[in-house]
Write a protein that holds these residues in place. Structure first.
Motif, PDB file in Angstrom:
ATOM      1  N   LEU A 122       0.827  -1.203   0.000  1.00 56.97           N
ATOM      2  CA  LEU A 122       0.000   0.000   0.000  1.00 56.97           C
ATOM      3  C   LEU A 122       0.861   1.253   0.000  1.00 56.97           C
ATOM      4  CD1 LEU A 122      -3.074   0.667   0.196  1.00 56.97           C
ATOM      5  CD2 LEU A 122      -2.760   0.843   2.658  1.00 56.97           C
ATOM      6  N   LEU A 123       1.905   1.258   0.809  1.00 58.89           N
ATOM      7  CA  LEU A 123       2.788   2.413   0.889  1.00 58.89           C
ATOM      8  C   LEU A 123       3.631   2.578  -0.369  1.00 58.89           C
ATOM      9  CD1 LEU A 123       4.051   2.026   4.564  1.00 58.89           C
ATOM     10  CD2 LEU A 123       2.411   3.701   3.709  1.00 58.89           C
ATOM     11  N   ASP A 124       4.097   1.471  -0.933  1.00 64.48           N
ATOM     12  CA  ASP A 124       4.932   1.554  -2.133  1.00 64.48           C
ATOM     13  C   ASP A 124       4.186   2.197  -3.293  1.00 64.48           C
ATOM     14  OD1 ASP A 124       7.159   0.478  -0.965  1.00 64.48           O
ATOM     15  OD2 ASP A 124       6.747  -1.574  -1.595  1.00 64.48           O
ATOM     16  N   VAL A 125       2.915   1.902  -3.414  1.00 60.47           N
ATOM     17  CA  VAL A 125       2.116   2.483  -4.493  1.00 60.47           C
ATOM     18  C   VAL A 125       1.861   3.959  -4.252  1.00 60.47           C
ATOM     19  CG1 VAL A 125      -0.164   2.452  -5.589  1.00 60.47           C
ATOM     20  CG2 VAL A 125       1.024   0.312  -5.155  1.00 60.47           C
ATOM     21  N   GLN A 126       1.727   4.329  -2.987  1.00 54.77           N
ATOM     22  CA  GLN A 126       1.296   5.683  -2.650  1.00 54.77           C
ATOM     23  C   GLN A 126       2.427   6.604  -2.196  1.00 54.77           C
ATOM     24  OE1 GLN A 126      -1.709   6.435  -3.415  1.00 54.77           O
ATOM     25  NE2 GLN A 126      -2.190   4.318  -3.944  1.00 54.77           N
ATOM     26  N   GLY A 127       3.644   6.374  -2.658  1.00 56.41           N
ATOM     27  CA  GLY A 127       4.719   7.310  -2.385  1.00 56.41           C
ATOM     28  C   GLY A 127       5.616   6.950  -1.234  1.00 56.41           C
ATOM     29  N   GLY A 128       5.338   5.821  -0.557  1.00 56.15           N
ATOM     30  CA  GLY A 128       6.223   5.332   0.494  1.00 56.15           C
ATOM     31  C   GLY A 128       6.293   6.228   1.708  1.00 56.15           C
ATOM     32  N   ASP A 129       7.386   6.095   2.461  1.00 58.97           N
ATOM     33  CA  ASP A 129       7.524   6.820   3.726  1.00 58.97           C
ATOM     34  C   ASP A 129       7.785   8.303   3.526  1.00 58.97           C
ATOM     35  OD1 ASP A 129      10.163   5.505   2.867  1.00 58.97           O
ATOM     36  OD2 ASP A 129      10.830   7.087   4.217  1.00 58.97           O
ATOM     37  N   GLU A 130       7.985   8.735   2.271  1.00 57.18           N
ATOM     38  CA  GLU A 130       8.140  10.165   2.023  1.00 57.18           C
ATOM     39  C   GLU A 130       6.807  10.893   2.161  1.00 57.18           C
ATOM     40  OE1 GLU A 130      10.994  11.697   1.656  1.00 57.18           O
ATOM     41  OE2 GLU A 130      11.993   9.767   1.903  1.00 57.18           O
ATOM     42  N   LEU A 131       5.704  10.200   1.912  1.00 56.31           N
ATOM     43  CA  LEU A 131       4.381  10.811   1.980  1.00 56.31           C
ATOM     44  C   LEU A 131       3.599  10.403   3.221  1.00 56.31           C
ATOM     45  CD1 LEU A 131       3.169  10.509  -1.733  1.00 56.31           C
ATOM     46  CD2 LEU A 131       4.339  12.413  -0.619  1.00 56.31           C
ATOM     47  N   SER A 137      -0.858  12.825  14.997  1.00 52.68           N
ATOM     48  CA  SER A 137      -0.158  14.081  14.734  1.00 52.68           C
ATOM     49  C   SER A 137       0.169  14.843  16.005  1.00 52.68           C
ATOM     50  CB  SER A 137      -1.009  14.969  13.809  1.00 52.68           C
ATOM     51  OG  SER A 137      -2.282  15.220  14.389  1.00 52.68           O
ATOM     52  N   VAL A 138      -0.414  14.460  17.136  1.00 52.62           N
ATOM     53  CA  VAL A 138      -0.123  15.158  18.390  1.00 52.62           C
ATOM     54  C   VAL A 138       1.234  14.747  18.955  1.00 52.62           C
ATOM     55  CG1 VAL A 138      -2.499  15.560  19.063  1.00 52.62           C
ATOM     56  CG2 VAL A 138      -1.421  13.390  19.625  1.00 52.62           C
ATOM     57  N   ALA A 139       1.836  13.678  18.384  1.00 47.13           N
ATOM     58  CA  ALA A 139       3.186  13.321  18.825  1.00 47.13           C
ATOM     59  C   ALA A 139       4.156  14.419  18.422  1.00 47.13           C
ATOM     60  CB  ALA A 139       3.611  11.983  18.222  1.00 47.13           C
ATOM     61  N   ASN A 140       5.226  14.591  19.183  1.00 46.08           N
ATOM     62  CA  ASN A 140       6.170  15.685  18.967  1.00 46.08           C
ATOM     63  C   ASN A 140       6.852  15.562  17.617  1.00 46.08           C
ATOM     64  OD1 ASN A 140       8.013  17.710  19.085  1.00 46.08           O
ATOM     65  ND2 ASN A 140       9.045  17.000  20.953  1.00 46.08           N
ATOM     66  N   PRO A 141       6.564  16.458  16.655  1.00 44.60           N
ATOM     67  CA  PRO A 141       7.163  16.334  15.329  1.00 44.60           C
ATOM     68  C   PRO A 141       8.624  16.761  15.287  1.00 44.60           C
ATOM     69  CG  PRO A 141       5.867  18.337  15.429  1.00 44.60           C
ATOM     70  CD  PRO A 141       5.689  17.647  16.764  1.00 44.60           C
ATOM     71  N   GLN A 142       9.136  17.356  16.358  1.00 52.23           N
ATOM     72  CA  GLN A 142      10.503  17.849  16.352  1.00 52.23           C
ATOM     73  C   GLN A 142      11.533  16.780  16.681  1.00 52.23           C
ATOM     74  OE1 GLN A 142      11.003  20.886  15.253  1.00 52.23           O
ATOM     75  NE2 GLN A 142       8.785  21.128  15.066  1.00 52.23           N
ATOM     76  N   SER A 270       1.574  15.617   4.286  1.00 54.02           N
ATOM     77  CA  SER A 270       1.228  16.934   3.763  1.00 54.02           C
ATOM     78  C   SER A 270      -0.027  17.513   4.398  1.00 54.02           C
ATOM     79  CB  SER A 270       1.045  16.853   2.243  1.00 54.02           C
ATOM     80  OG  SER A 270       0.015  15.933   1.911  1.00 54.02           O
ATOM     81  N   SER A 271      -1.022  16.677   4.648  1.00 54.96           N
ATOM     82  CA  SER A 271      -2.303  17.173   5.147  1.00 54.96           C
ATOM     83  C   SER A 271      -2.558  16.855   6.606  1.00 54.96           C
ATOM     84  CB  SER A 271      -3.452  16.582   4.315  1.00 54.96           C
ATOM     85  OG  SER A 271      -3.515  15.174   4.485  1.00 54.96           O
ATOM     86  N   GLY A 272      -1.835  15.859   7.163  1.00 52.20           N
ATOM     87  CA  GLY A 272      -2.097  15.436   8.530  1.00 52.20           C
ATOM     88  C   GLY A 272      -3.302  14.529   8.660  1.00 52.20           C
ATOM     89  N   VAL A 273      -3.940  14.173   7.539  1.00 53.56           N
ATOM     90  CA  VAL A 273      -5.105  13.296   7.570  1.00 53.56           C
ATOM     91  C   VAL A 273      -4.677  11.896   8.000  1.00 53.56           C
ATOM     92  CG1 VAL A 273      -6.911  12.216   6.170  1.00 53.56           C
ATOM     93  CG2 VAL A 273      -6.342  14.624   5.837  1.00 53.56           C
ATOM     94  N   GLU A 274      -5.445  11.299   8.896  1.00 54.93           N
ATOM     95  CA  GLU A 274      -5.118   9.986   9.431  1.00 54.93           C
ATOM     96  C   GLU A 274      -6.038   8.913   8.861  1.00 54.93           C
ATOM     97  OE1 GLU A 274      -5.490  10.581  13.592  1.00 54.93           O
ATOM     98  OE2 GLU A 274      -3.727  11.879  13.755  1.00 54.93           O
ATOM     99  N   VAL A 275      -5.480   7.773   8.554  1.00 56.67           N
ATOM    100  CA  VAL A 275      -6.236   6.620   8.072  1.00 56.67           C
ATOM    101  C   VAL A 275      -6.100   5.522   9.112  1.00 56.67           C
ATOM    102  CG1 VAL A 275      -6.513   4.906   6.241  1.00 56.67           C
ATOM    103  CG2 VAL A 275      -5.782   7.242   5.678  1.00 56.67           C
ATOM    104  N   GLN A 276      -7.216   5.163   9.739  1.00 57.01           N
ATOM    105  CA  GLN A 276      -7.190   4.162  10.799  1.00 57.01           C
ATOM    106  C   GLN A 276      -7.241   2.758  10.208  1.00 57.01           C
ATOM    107  OE1 GLN A 276      -6.825   4.691  14.263  1.00 57.01           O
ATOM    108  NE2 GLN A 276      -6.362   2.521  13.962  1.00 57.01           N
ATOM    109  N   LEU A 277      -6.282   1.925  10.592  1.00 52.44           N
ATOM    110  CA  LEU A 277      -6.215   0.560  10.096  1.00 52.44           C
ATOM    111  C   LEU A 277      -6.507  -0.439  11.213  1.00 52.44           C
ATOM    112  CD1 LEU A 277      -3.097   0.564   7.731  1.00 52.44           C
ATOM    113  CD2 LEU A 277      -5.435   1.311   7.281  1.00 52.44           C
ATOM    114  N   ILE A 278      -7.005  -1.618  10.792  1.00 52.46           N
ATOM    115  CA  ILE A 278      -7.331  -2.705  11.712  1.00 52.46           C
ATOM    116  C   ILE A 278      -6.604  -3.957  11.242  1.00 52.46           C
ATOM    117  CG2 ILE A 278      -9.175  -4.199  12.580  1.00 52.46           C
ATOM    118  CD1 ILE A 278     -11.117  -1.879  12.185  1.00 52.46           C
ATOM    119  N   LEU A 279      -5.965  -4.661  12.172  1.00 58.00           N
ATOM    120  CA  LEU A 279      -5.370  -5.955  11.881  1.00 58.00           C
ATOM    121  C   LEU A 279      -6.448  -7.017  12.087  1.00 58.00           C
ATOM    122  CD1 LEU A 279      -2.894  -7.758  11.300  1.00 58.00           C
ATOM    123  CD2 LEU A 279      -2.442  -7.750  13.760  1.00 58.00           C
TER     124      LEU A 279
END
Length: 460
Positions: A122-131, A137-142, A270-279
């Motif tokens: 899924l990540l490889d198709v959608q730009g990988g860890d660069e995107l 997003s509340v985790a410290n981005p610094q 880029s947008s901070g939008v989150e996609v919730q996944l379930i195992l």
């Protein structure tokens, strides 16, 4: 039953340099100690009292690199303690039963290979860890250490740190910790299959490191929006609100059958939008059984349930639209003659200051050069789906609203077969009415159509 197999996992240990909480959304630090928390699922294991499974990210900060390398003898660092908070059996107390803290020990870290490969693809198709990145997003981005890194990834050595790739991100995303707990539990009933639109209910304990009892076993309700891959369903996407600390918590269907456990969300940089996944539970149970954990469960056959029949009917009328510059959007078939409703910004992207498009799925498009279209608009293609088969067709622009409404109409140049337009409900809705939104979401057309739920609040 659902609440009694949902637990909160808490780990506390020495952290004099305040580094154990890196990239964790919420934590508690005091007097050189740091406390982290997550949610978990209590599993009945044949021959054992019980085991709890949770996301490995909560225990990894308190594991040494040597322990991570030797999966058969994992121990926490000196001074670290692991506890599980579970719902006590019902009592005569008028305020209900009091949750119990029980000591726990880590048994194993489990790499769920099939789910990891699904996330990686899924990540490889959608730009990988660069995107994309992992977590809230509340985790410290610094902080310089990425959230997907394990202790072994960033241990100091002559070779240096392991570089971050989609493979390491996907592996960290789907890694599970199995804990030993002396508790009683009953056999689980697993949901046989989940489809788009199915109602799901997640139970977890957000903010547990700060206030464990106030939010213990909180409930969040939503829907399955997509499955990936669509055939094997190794990962589920959910339109559900999960708060920090709910990762690892169980997810149930409308009948109370176990669907899976929550993972940390994928977040678009880029947008901070989150996609919730379930195992999915069946994927997890299969992986545990291969490692010798005999999970006691039965599978409830819910394939014949038609709770979301109206959603399945509407899916056939949703089409994919693409333009020659790589833009894509969703559209809705309005009649059997091929009239399609979509958004005007697909044809006029400058309405939202979108001047360039990254054609992530260019190889899935058909070359449309030398095809005429009405006016100055880019040629439009329409992907129809019928009985799991896809076909591409051309459409012309019939109408584009230049007022405040972001609306456009397209017309198929030819109708290949009998189309299935969306059923029209002419009854007047009222505020609070539940509605479903179906379309191609952040991960693009290759993941299929997504289903999201919401409620109408007001009318203009």
């Amino acid at each position: 039953m659902e609440a009694h197999c949902a637990v909160m996992v808490r780990i506390r240990g020495p952290d004099p340099k305040s580094r154990k909480m890196l990239r964790h959304a919420f934590h508690a630090s005091e007097s050189g100690e740091t406390t982290l928390s997550a949610s978990g699922l209590l599993l009945p294991i044949a021959g054992k009292s019980a085991a709890a499974v949770t996301c490995a990210s909560i225990v990894e900060p308190y594991l040494s690199p040597s322990d991570l390398a030797d999966q058969d003898s994992i121990k926490l660092v000196r001074g670290a303690t692991l506890e599980v908070l579970l719902q006590a059996p019902p009592s005569s107390n008028e305020f209900g039963s009091t949750p119990l803290w029980l000591p726990a020990q880590i048994l194993k870290l489990v790499h769920v290979k099939r789910a990891s490969e699904a996330v990686r693809s899924l990540l490889d198709v959608q730009g990988g860890d660069e995107l994309w990145e992992m977590g809230w997003s509340v985790a410290n981005p610094q902080e310089s250490r990425p959230e997907n890194a394990t202790v072994s990834d960033f241990s100091r050595s002559k070779e240096g740190a392991v570089p971050k790739t989609t493979a390491t991100l996907a592996a960290a995303f789907t890694r599970i910790a199995v804990l030993s707990v002396q508790a009683n539990t009953t056999e689980l009933m697993l949901s046989s299959v989940c489809t788009k639109g199915d109602v799901v209910r997640a139970i977890g304990s957000p903010f547990g490191a700060l206030s464990p009892l106030h939010f213990f076993n909180s409930v969040s309700v939503g829907n399955v929006s997509n499955c990936w891959p669509s055939s094997s369903r190794l990962i589920l996407m959910a339109d559900i609100r999960a708060l920090p600390g709910m990762e690892g918590g169980p997810v149930f269907d409308a009948a109370g059958n176990l669907v899976g456990i929550l993972l940390r969300p994928l977040r678009q940089r880029s947008s901070g939008v989150e996609v919730q996944l379930i195992l999915p539970a069946k994927v997890l149970a299969s992986e545990l059984e291969e490692l010798g954990f005999n999970v006691m469960y039965n599978i409830f056959d819910n394939e014949k349930l038609q709770s979301n029949k109206h959603i399945q009917m509407a899916l056939s009328s949703i089409v994919l639209l693409t333009t020659s510059n790589g833009s894509w959007a969703s559209g809705t078939l309005l009649n059997k003659s091929g009239l399609i409703l979509t958004n005007a910004h697909l044809l006029e992207p400058w309405r939202f200051r979108r001047l360039t498009v990254d054609p992530l799925l260019r190889d899935d498009f058909i070359e449309v050069a030398n095809v005429s279209n009405r006016g100055q608009y880019s040629p439009v293609q329409v992907r129809l789906e019928r009985q799991q088969r896809r076909s591409w067709h051309f459409a012309t622009v019939v109408f584009v609203s230049h007022g405040p409404l972001d609306v456009a109409l397209l017309q198929l140049t030819s109708v290949p077969y009998e189309l299935e337009p969306i059923p029209v409900d002419t009854t007047e809705p009222v505020p609070g009415s539940a509605v479903a939104v179906i379309g191609h979401g952040l991960f693009g057309p290759r993941t299929g159509k997504n289903r999201f739920s919401l409620a109408l609040t007001s009318f203009l």
